[in-house]
Scaffold this active site. Sequence first.
Site, PDB file in Angstrom:
ATOM      1  N   ASP A   1     -52.878  39.809 -29.960  1.00 14.08           N
ATOM      2  CA  ASP A   1     -51.528  39.976 -30.169  1.00 14.08           C
ATOM      3  C   ASP A   1     -50.927  39.433 -28.612  1.00 14.08           C
ATOM      4  OD1 ASP A   1     -48.823  40.573 -30.621  1.00 14.08           O
ATOM      5  OD2 ASP A   1     -49.014  42.776 -30.297  1.00 14.08           O
TER       6      ASP A   1
ATOM      7  N   HIS B   1     -49.034  30.487 -29.400  1.00 20.94           N
ATOM      8  CA  HIS B   1     -49.877  30.379 -30.592  1.00 20.94           C
ATOM      9  C   HIS B   1     -51.007  29.104 -30.443  1.00 20.94           C
ATOM     10  CE1 HIS B   1     -47.445  33.347 -32.614  1.00 20.94           C
ATOM     11  NE2 HIS B   1     -46.715  32.694 -32.828  1.00 20.94           N
TER      12      HIS B   1
ATOM     13  N   LEU C   1     -73.034  34.582 -37.248  1.00 20.21           N
ATOM     14  CA  LEU C   1     -71.857  35.358 -37.194  1.00 20.21           C
ATOM     15  C   LEU C   1     -71.163  35.179 -38.348  1.00 20.21           C
ATOM     16  CD1 LEU C   1     -69.961  37.215 -35.476  1.00 20.21           C
ATOM     17  CD2 LEU C   1     -68.917  35.006 -34.915  1.00 20.21           C
TER      18      LEU C   1
HETATM   19  C1  IPE Z   1     -50.181  42.248 -35.449  1.00 18.35           C
HETATM   20  O1  IPE Z   1     -49.166  41.705 -34.545  1.00 18.35           O
HETATM   21  C2  IPE Z   1     -50.487  41.223 -36.450  1.00 18.35           C
HETATM   22  C3  IPE Z   1     -51.406  40.256 -35.992  1.00 18.35           C
HETATM   23  C4  IPE Z   1     -52.045  40.155 -34.758  1.00 18.35           C
HETATM   24  C5  IPE Z   1     -51.559  39.175 -37.021  1.00 18.35           C
HETATM   25  P1  IPE Z   1     -47.766  41.781 -34.372  1.00 18.35           P
HETATM   26  O2  IPE Z   1     -47.139  41.206 -33.259  1.00 18.35           O
HETATM   27  O3  IPE Z   1     -47.365  41.272 -35.802  1.00 18.35           O
HETATM   28  O4  IPE Z   1     -47.460  43.316 -34.593  1.00 18.35           O
HETATM   29  P2  IPE Z   1     -46.421  44.398 -33.855  1.00 18.35           P
HETATM   30  O5  IPE Z   1     -45.138  43.654 -34.596  1.00 18.35           O
HETATM   31  O6  IPE Z   1     -46.319  44.224 -32.698  1.00 18.35           O
HETATM   32  O7  IPE Z   1     -46.539  45.716 -34.256  1.00 18.35           O
HETATM   33  C1  IPE Z   2     -49.961  37.372 -31.897  1.00 16.47           C
HETATM   34  O1  IPE Z   2     -48.965  37.150 -30.986  1.00 16.47           O
HETATM   35  C2  IPE Z   2     -49.857  36.349 -32.992  1.00 16.47           C
HETATM   36  C3  IPE Z   2     -49.500  36.694 -34.603  1.00 16.47           C
HETATM   37  C4  IPE Z   2     -48.950  37.977 -34.809  1.00 16.47           C
HETATM   38  C5  IPE Z   2     -49.673  35.690 -35.349  1.00 16.47           C
HETATM   39  P1  IPE Z   2     -47.568  37.452 -31.388  1.00 16.47           P
HETATM   40  O2  IPE Z   2     -46.760  36.233 -31.756  1.00 16.47           O
HETATM   41  O3  IPE Z   2     -47.118  38.698 -31.980  1.00 16.47           O
HETATM   42  O4  IPE Z   2     -46.858  37.393 -29.920  1.00 16.47           O
HETATM   43  P2  IPE Z   2     -45.828  38.684 -29.120  1.00 16.47           P
HETATM   44  O5  IPE Z   2     -46.448  39.842 -29.662  1.00 16.47           O
HETATM   45  O6  IPE Z   2     -44.412  38.411 -29.906  1.00 16.47           O
HETATM   46  O7  IPE Z   2     -46.081  38.544 -27.748  1.00 16.47           O
HETATM   47 MG    MG Z   3     -47.018  40.548 -31.417  1.00 20.33          MG
END
Ligand code: IPE
Ligand code: IPE
Ligand code: MG
Length: 242
Positions: free
Chosen positions: A19, A36, A130
Amino acid sequence: MEKNLDKNNLPKHVAVIMDGNGRWAKKQGAARVFGHKNAIKSVRDTVEGCAELGISHLSLYAFSTENWGRPKIEVDALMQLLVATIKSEMKTLMENDVRLTSIGDIEKLPGKCYKELQTAKEETANNKGLNLILALNYSGKWDITQACRKAIYESEHKGFKNEDLTDLKFESYLSTAGIPDPELLIRTSGEFRISNFMLWQLAYSEIYITEVLWPDFRKEHLHEALLNYQSRERRFGKVLSE
Ligand code: IPE
Ligand code: IPE
Ligand code: MG
């Protein structure tokens, strides 16, 4: 091998909620997609780190069932990135003897993603190192629901009785059947929640949360998480002798 790590006390299964990509991009005044794109290095480093340590399973939460609710431009970019990354990382996966598998409702991914993923899974199927589990269009609630459907189907068609459904039997219907539950869950970006990840499987996982945003996560952060894990006392509801 990180010198302070006890190689006899490593988890068999590490799960990661990757995240913070959006926030990482925002910090540099860039669009979320830039975050990303920069997440790929972190994935590579983490996979390599786990492979080096001989960890058996690494689950990466890459796209949740709720992530479809993001702007189309971001969802499209994530799907494209997935295809491109699987293609470009194939060589590294083969070299490191990594087997690619997935959990989640992948048939609902765009056709190109689905095909690319299936090809990569087939090509790496005989690798013995792995097991890299990509959670794609995955959520814990989805997993439990699809497991219930399988159990109901068996009870209707195979004479499987209600009282035969133990927790062990239930696990055989989950998408992670045959894989030990993660001993360690890592979440980056300082969020204190599991965001619908492996709800069943995380029942007794040790949770490690780091402020590091996913695009900055490297092998040394993995080692820090593992060291922290090794300092935990896992009681499983029991009382350990003093
Ligand atoms: C969790 O992250 C999902 C993934 C890492 C794929 P999100 O960014 O979607 O989750 P929330 O919205 O912070 O709970
Ligand atoms: C995690 O990073 C990636 C996915 C959920 C695909 P985020 O896109 O949720 O990034 P933040 O949490 O908004 O910073
Ligand atoms: Mg996120």
